[in-house]
Scaffold this motif. Structure first.
Motif, short mmCIF file in Angstrom:
data_model
loop_
_atom_site.label_atom_id
_atom_site.label_comp_id
_atom_site.label_asym_id
_atom_site.label_seq_id
_atom_site.Cartn_x
_atom_site.Cartn_y
_atom_site.Cartn_z
N PRO A 61 1.80 -2.59 7.08
CA PRO A 61 2.62 -2.24 5.80
C PRO A 61 2.26 -2.92 4.54
O PRO A 61 3.33 -3.79 3.84
CB PRO A 61 4.24 -2.33 6.27
CG PRO A 61 4.07 -3.57 7.10
CD PRO A 61 2.74 -3.51 7.67
N HIS A 62 1.21 -3.08 3.98
CA HIS A 62 0.87 -3.46 2.61
C HIS A 62 0.95 -5.06 2.57
O HIS A 62 2.09 -5.29 1.76
CB HIS A 62 1.52 -2.64 1.41
CG HIS A 62 0.65 -2.91 0.36
ND1 HIS A 62 0.66 -1.80 -0.66
CD2 HIS A 62 0.05 -3.91 -0.31
CE1 HIS A 62 0.09 -2.30 -1.86
NE2 HIS A 62 -0.59 -3.55 -1.66
N VAL A 122 -2.94 -0.34 3.34
CA VAL A 122 -2.58 0.76 2.28
C VAL A 122 -2.81 2.22 2.51
O VAL A 122 -3.68 2.48 3.20
CB VAL A 122 -3.11 0.18 1.07
CG1 VAL A 122 -2.64 -0.92 0.31
CG2 VAL A 122 -4.79 0.11 1.06
N PHE A 123 -1.85 2.97 1.96
CA PHE A 123 -1.91 4.47 2.40
C PHE A 123 -1.39 5.23 1.21
O PHE A 123 -0.88 4.71 0.27
CB PHE A 123 -0.66 4.63 3.58
CG PHE A 123 -0.64 3.71 4.44
CD1 PHE A 123 -1.40 4.04 5.75
CD2 PHE A 123 -0.13 2.46 4.50
CE1 PHE A 123 -1.37 3.41 6.75
CE2 PHE A 123 -0.32 1.71 5.35
CZ PHE A 123 -1.03 2.16 6.85
N GLU A 129 2.16 5.60 0.14
CA GLU A 129 3.26 4.68 0.86
C GLU A 129 4.61 4.53 0.03
O GLU A 129 4.73 4.57 -1.03
CB GLU A 129 2.28 3.37 0.85
CG GLU A 129 2.05 2.96 -0.33
CD GLU A 129 1.18 1.49 -0.12
OE1 GLU A 129 0.20 1.42 0.62
OE2 GLU A 129 1.73 0.30 -0.76
N PRO A 130 5.74 4.11 0.70
CA PRO A 130 5.68 3.72 2.26
C PRO A 130 5.45 4.80 2.90
O PRO A 130 5.61 4.68 4.53
CB PRO A 130 6.81 3.05 2.20
CG PRO A 130 7.77 3.40 1.30
CD PRO A 130 6.79 3.93 0.06
N ARG A 131 5.35 5.99 2.56
CA ARG A 131 5.09 7.10 3.69
C ARG A 131 3.70 7.19 4.29
O ARG A 131 2.95 6.69 3.53
CB ARG A 131 5.21 8.59 3.00
CG ARG A 131 6.85 9.00 3.16
CD ARG A 131 7.08 10.49 2.18
NE ARG A 131 6.65 9.96 0.67
CZ ARG A 131 5.69 10.59 0.32
NH1 ARG A 131 4.85 11.66 0.77
NH2 ARG A 131 5.41 10.40 -1.15
N VAL A 132 3.56 7.46 5.56
CA VAL A 132 2.12 7.18 6.24
C VAL A 132 2.20 8.72 6.58
O VAL A 132 2.85 9.26 7.21
CB VAL A 132 2.37 6.37 7.53
CG1 VAL A 132 1.04 6.18 8.07
CG2 VAL A 132 2.44 4.72 6.63
N GLY A 150 -3.78 2.98 -1.58
CA GLY A 150 -3.71 4.18 -1.04
C GLY A 150 -4.37 5.07 -1.74
O GLY A 150 -4.51 4.67 -3.25
N ASP A 156 -6.58 10.08 3.64
CA ASP A 156 -6.08 9.65 4.87
C ASP A 156 -6.02 10.80 6.15
O ASP A 156 -6.27 10.45 7.30
CB ASP A 156 -4.67 9.26 4.84
CG ASP A 156 -4.56 7.67 4.01
OD1 ASP A 156 -5.55 7.03 4.07
OD2 ASP A 156 -3.33 7.37 3.56
#
Ligand code: 8YV
Length: 331
Positions: free
Chosen positions: A287-288, A266-267, A270-273, A242, A247
């Motif tokens: 989710p990764h 990956v974000f 993350e784990p927030r998107v 991320g 994004d």
């Protein structure tokens, strides 16, 4: 005989690997798998000689200052941007990672994500599950081709090379890549890959795959300007980290169909998107999990454990990421 070194296993891992660690160390583990705040992590490290971490534990100057006995942190990941490496080296703390054991599994996943993205698998499955499929039509979920297309890889380490081999040898793709340093002629020939500038790669690739390590210099390697260079039919896949992609800018480019589709494992944060990514249809989101095959996750955990064992029995770390000269605090 002196007492065993004390180690912290910061996340839940395979129970038999924790048991193996217990034969060498006094272990505090985390079977409940709650993620500790930086302060809680620091408090637990205060009396530890070593730690087993994953990408979710940040080892920075503040944590190190609270952990005067700490001599090694073994990360269960090949990427180690959760380590403040200079601070660890200055504090005499060895860092290790888990290269090689995840290369092929992660390359498999990168290729799977590319195919799912270009062939609109997630989008079409959501449509089917929603009960919207009432008839066939000629252009229903028609996407881009993989075979014979141009694959652009940014970051040509071991995983990038694995993806290049799959594309070139398995799918007849033309492979171009961009990397800080050019591969040797032998590796280029094996991967059938040609080194190009980033702009040429973005302008000409049908599918762009990101596999570079995260560093501050790599932040937003792909932002609005780079997305604008890509073909409107192109796809983008990020299995790196991320923050390498902007994004928010990607969500805009997808919504406006400035590129065809994207696949993200990956974000940023993350784990927030980013909420805009969740409402864009032409995306595959995972989710990764690129390294998540059972044998590979075992191999990663086992290598991280072996690093701790080899370090404390005097053989030295197996896969070091830094070279601290001495422990300045005398341990
Ligand atoms: C891990 C990864 O699953 O190895 C890496 O760098 O990104 C993944 O394989 C993750 O970082 C957990 O530590």
């Amino acid at each position: 005989m002196g007492s065993k070194p004390r180690i912290l296993v910061a996340r839940a891992i395979f129970p038999d690997i924790v048991e193996r660690l217990r034969t060498h160390f006094e272990v505090e583990d985390n079977p409940g798998d709650g993620i500790w705040t930086p302060d809680a992590l620091a408090a637990r490290l205060a009396d530890k000689d070593g730690a087993f971490t994953t990408g979710s534990e940040r080892i920075d100057a503040a944590v190190l200052a609270a952990a005067p006995r700490l001599r090694i942190v073994a990360n269960m990941a090949v990427g180690y941007n959760n380590f403040e490496v200079d601070a660890m080296t200055a504090a005499g703390v060895q860092g290790t990672n888990t290269p090689d054991v995840l290369t092929e599994t992660t390359a498999d996943f990168g290729f799977a994500l590319l195919m799912a993205t270009a062939r609109r698998m997630a989008e079409s499955e959501r449509y089917l599950r929603a009960g919207l499929w009432t008839q066939w039509s000629y252009d229903m979920f028609a996407g881009g081709d993989i075979h014979g297309s141009t694959l652009g890889i940014i970051g040509m380490g071991r995983i990038g090379q694995g993806i290049a081999r799959r594309g070139a040898h398995g799918f007849g793709m033309k492979v171009i890549y961009h990397n800080r340093s050019r591969l040797g002629a032998k590796l280029e020939a094996e991967c059938k890959a040609r080194h190009v500038g980033k702009e040429e790669l973005l302008r000409t690739a049908d599918h762009v795959v990101l596999v570079l390590p995260y560093t501050p210099a790599a932040h937003h390697t792909i932002g609005a300007a780079e997305l604008a260079l890509m073909k409107p039919t192109a796809t983008l896949v990020n299995i790196a980290r991320g923050g390498i992609v902007d994004d928010a800018a990607l969500a805009v480019a997808l919504r406006e169909r400035r590129i065809a589709a994207a696949g993200l494992d990956v974000f940023e944060g993350e784990p927030r998107v980013h909420p805009d990514l969740l409402t864009v249809p032409n995306m595959v989101l995972t989710p990764h999990i690129a390294s998540a095959s059972v044998p590979t996750r075992r191999a990663m955990a086992s290598l991280a454990a072996d690093n701790l064992i080899a370090f404390f029995d005097g053989r030295g770390p197996l896969t070091p990421v830094n070279r601290p000269v001495a422990h300045p605090r005398g341990y």
